[in-house]
Design an enzyme around this catalytic site. Structure first.
Site, short mmCIF file in Angstrom:
data_model
loop_
_atom_site.label_atom_id
_atom_site.label_comp_id
_atom_site.label_asym_id
_atom_site.label_seq_id
_atom_site.Cartn_x
_atom_site.Cartn_y
_atom_site.Cartn_z
N LYS A 100 -12.76 -2.05 -3.49
CA LYS A 100 -12.93 -0.70 -2.93
C LYS A 100 -14.32 -0.62 -2.31
O LYS A 100 -15.29 -1.18 -2.86
CB LYS A 100 -12.77 0.32 -4.06
CG LYS A 100 -12.73 1.77 -3.62
CD LYS A 100 -12.48 2.68 -4.84
CE LYS A 100 -12.45 4.15 -4.50
NZ LYS A 100 -12.23 5.00 -5.69
N SER A 181 -8.64 8.17 -4.88
CA SER A 181 -9.42 7.68 -3.77
C SER A 181 -9.37 6.17 -3.59
O SER A 181 -9.82 5.66 -2.58
CB SER A 181 -10.86 8.14 -3.92
OG SER A 181 -11.48 7.53 -5.05
N SER A 205 -8.47 8.57 -9.61
CA SER A 205 -8.57 7.77 -8.38
C SER A 205 -8.01 6.36 -8.44
O SER A 205 -7.90 5.70 -7.41
CB SER A 205 -10.03 7.71 -7.91
OG SER A 205 -10.36 8.88 -7.23
#
Ligand code: NAG
Ligand code: NAG
Ligand code: NAG
Ligand code: NAG
Ligand code: NAG
Length: 512
Positions: A100, A181, A205
């Site tokens: 990420k 996210s 997330s």
């Protein structure tokens, strides 16, 4: 739904298999290592496969922001290491991983949390979890798209969008939300742009995007994995975890990334007591549901009779019961409606203050950066309103955060209120009923787990009538990873729900 252009995938067709008929696309870590071991696959071939796949699918899915220009070189080094030594290098050796974009790397890649404001910033070192992955021999393949600032920018949120990565798409139903996210990590795992990805969670997330993209996500107990070098929101709630196609692969990655880090001292020391001798893979047991007590809290499975979700979740409970689990329905988490109301229960009060101080400290620790404070991030967005979609998305949370002045009396009161809600809520319920886990759909339990730093694993559970994936999350008390892994693995083995995403089918069909 947009029709997929065959041409977009034509290039992938020839890549679905590597040398000697080895089938890479859905290969697990164990299969990849077998391929490395018997000479039918090299790390370089694997990196090439994923790079080509990213090239083919990313224009559609926007799951990846950057690929590592040094990945092939690092893969060649891993291949050379393997030739020199006599194997036994571990399951991640030579395996490409996508991170990420808020997980810092000291290499050619940028680390930006999706924001243009951080472009060109240089971390002083790899994030703690990245050092561990590199030590295990993994090859950093690139940075995955994410909701900008881990969705801590404004209240409307960004639903899989970042200024750097654009709008990420759910590979199962392109018009459906991919959630976030950790959006790109989940999509990339689902669409086999990498077998291994990492995400981060502060409140949902990992669990949400993993569920909606039909992959496995582990949200570890806070402190089990180091947060050092990761763009932060809250030291109380942030955690880093794997997102993979199977429980087994995710657990092997968890084994590689947990542990003490001097740069995240307090949390990693506190959580070290939870790490079992011999690691987590020993809990991948087929009979893992046998004898487990699984709670079904009220307020989460609110699906109308006749919906796919209603039927499928009921079937899942029944199958868990058949496997020897005791499924206990109708449990109440005390103050649940308060816990789920993060705007009014003190969570936002705590998070905005924690975000400002931890982000400012992250930014000041960078070796080089165009922005050195939250105030400068806000200024950057004001100066780049079009690229940062300021009008559409705003930056209210950043502004509210900037107004905070540290952890004062109000924040301390909010934090102790949250601790009490957690202790009197899920923690008390689990102890009273001697539960090994509670199960909920997707990320529904995330706010309850977030305020207690508690872990969960989501496993693919089904597909809605329009084909959108949904998951089943197993959540538990801090340190419950071993039993959550047992249950999640056994559940995955008996249900075997996951299928490859629609947008990848034209390549998946090909066998040579
Ligand atoms: C090597 O291992 C892979 C993965 O298990 C398998 O698909 C392949 O057939 C094997 N090849 C040889 C030559 O043994
Ligand atoms: C990182 O960002 C810079 C712009 O600041 C860009 O030139 C570079 O290509 C980026 N790195 C990668 C690996 O994409
Ligand atoms: C669903 O069906 C069950 C059993 O047939 C019934 O008891 C229940 O009231 C129904 N619920 C709704 C919301 O219709
Ligand atoms: C939680 O519930 C208890 C009992 O139902 C109530 O007395 C208490 O005020 C609630 N706490 C909060 C923070 O709302
Ligand atoms: C920040 O504080 C100033 C001064 O108290 C106030 O005028 C402004 O509305 C606040 N901004 C936000 C977003 O809360």
């Amino acid at each position: 739904m947009p029709r997929l252009l065959p041409a977009l995938f034509a290039s992938l067709v020839l890549l679905a298999t590597g040398a000697n008929g080895f089938r890479i696309e859905e290969a697990s870590l164990a299969t990849i290592q077998q391929g490395f071991g018997n000479g039918s696959l090299t790390s370089v071939q694997l990196v090439r496969f994923y790079l080509d796949r990213i090239r083919g699918l990313n224009p559609l899915l926007h799951a990846v922001i950057e690929v590592n220009p040094d990945a092939l070189r690092h893969a060649a080094r891993a291949d050379a290491e393997r030739r020199r030594s006599s194997g036994a290098d571990g399951l991640l050796h030579g395996v490409p991983v996508l991170l990420k974009d808020n997980i810092g790397t000291r290499d050619a890649l940028n680390t930006t949390a999706g924001s243009l404001a951080l472009l060109g910033s240089v971390p002083p070192r790899d994030a703690g979890v990245v050092s561990r992955l590199r030590r295990a021999g993994a090859v950093v393949l690139g940075k995955a798209n994410m909701e900008e600032w881990a969705n801590f920018r404004s209240l409307p949120g960004t639903d899989g969008w970042s200024a750097r990565g654009g709008q990420a798409r759910n590979p199962y139903v392109l018009t459906a939300s991919p959630c976030g996210s950790s959006t790109g990590s989940s999509i990339a795992a689902a669409a086999s742009m990498a077998a291994v990805t990492l995400g981060t969670e502060t409140d949902g997330s990992i669990l949400c995007p993993a569920s909606l993209n039909s992959v496995v996500g582990i949200k570890p107990t806070v402190g089990l994995t180091s947060r050092a070098g990761v763009v932060p929101i809250s030291p109380r709630q942030d955690t880093i975890g794997p997102i993979c196609r199977t429980v087994t692969d995710a657990v092997h990655v968890l084994d590689a990334i947990v542990g003490y880090d001097a740069l995240d001292e307090a949390a990693t020391v506190a959580a070290s007591k939870y790490i079992p001798h011999g690691g987590y893979a020993q809990f991948l047991k087929k009979g893992g549901l046998q004898g487990k007590r699984i709670g079904v809290p009220n307020g989460f499975f609110n699906y109308a009779n006749g919906t796919v979700q209603h039927t499928v979740y009921q079937q899942h409970f029944y199958r868990m019961w058949l496997q020897g689990a005791t499924v206990i329905e109708n449990l109440d988490i005390e103050n649940l409606s308060v816990i789920l109301d993060s705007l009014n229960n003190g969570e936002q009060i705590a998070l905005v203050a924690e975000f400002k101080s931890s982000l400012n400290s992250y930014l000041s620790d960078l070796s080089n950066s165009p922005v050195r404070s939250l105030a400068q991030v806000i200024d950057f967005n004001n100066a780049h309103p079009v690229e940062e979609k300021l009008k559409e998305i705003g930056q209210l949370i950043l502004l509210v955060s900037e107004n905070t002045t540290g952890i004062g009396a109000m924040e301390k009161a909010a934090i102790s209120g949250l601790n009490k809600l957690s202790a009197d809520g899920l923690e008390k319920l689990m102890k009273e009923h001697e539960l090994d886990a509670v199960v909920t759909p997707d990320s529904a339990l995330a706010p309850v787990l977030a305020i207690g730093g508690m872990p969960a694993i989501t496993v693919p559970a089904g597909y809605s009538s329009s084909g959108v994936p949904f998951g089943l999350s197993f959540g538990g008390l801090r340190g419950y990873e071993p039993r959550l892994i047992e249950m999640a693995y056994a559940f995955e083995q008996i249900t075997n729900v996951r299928k490859t995403p629609r947008s990848c089918h034209s390549s998946a069909k090909v066998e040579m």
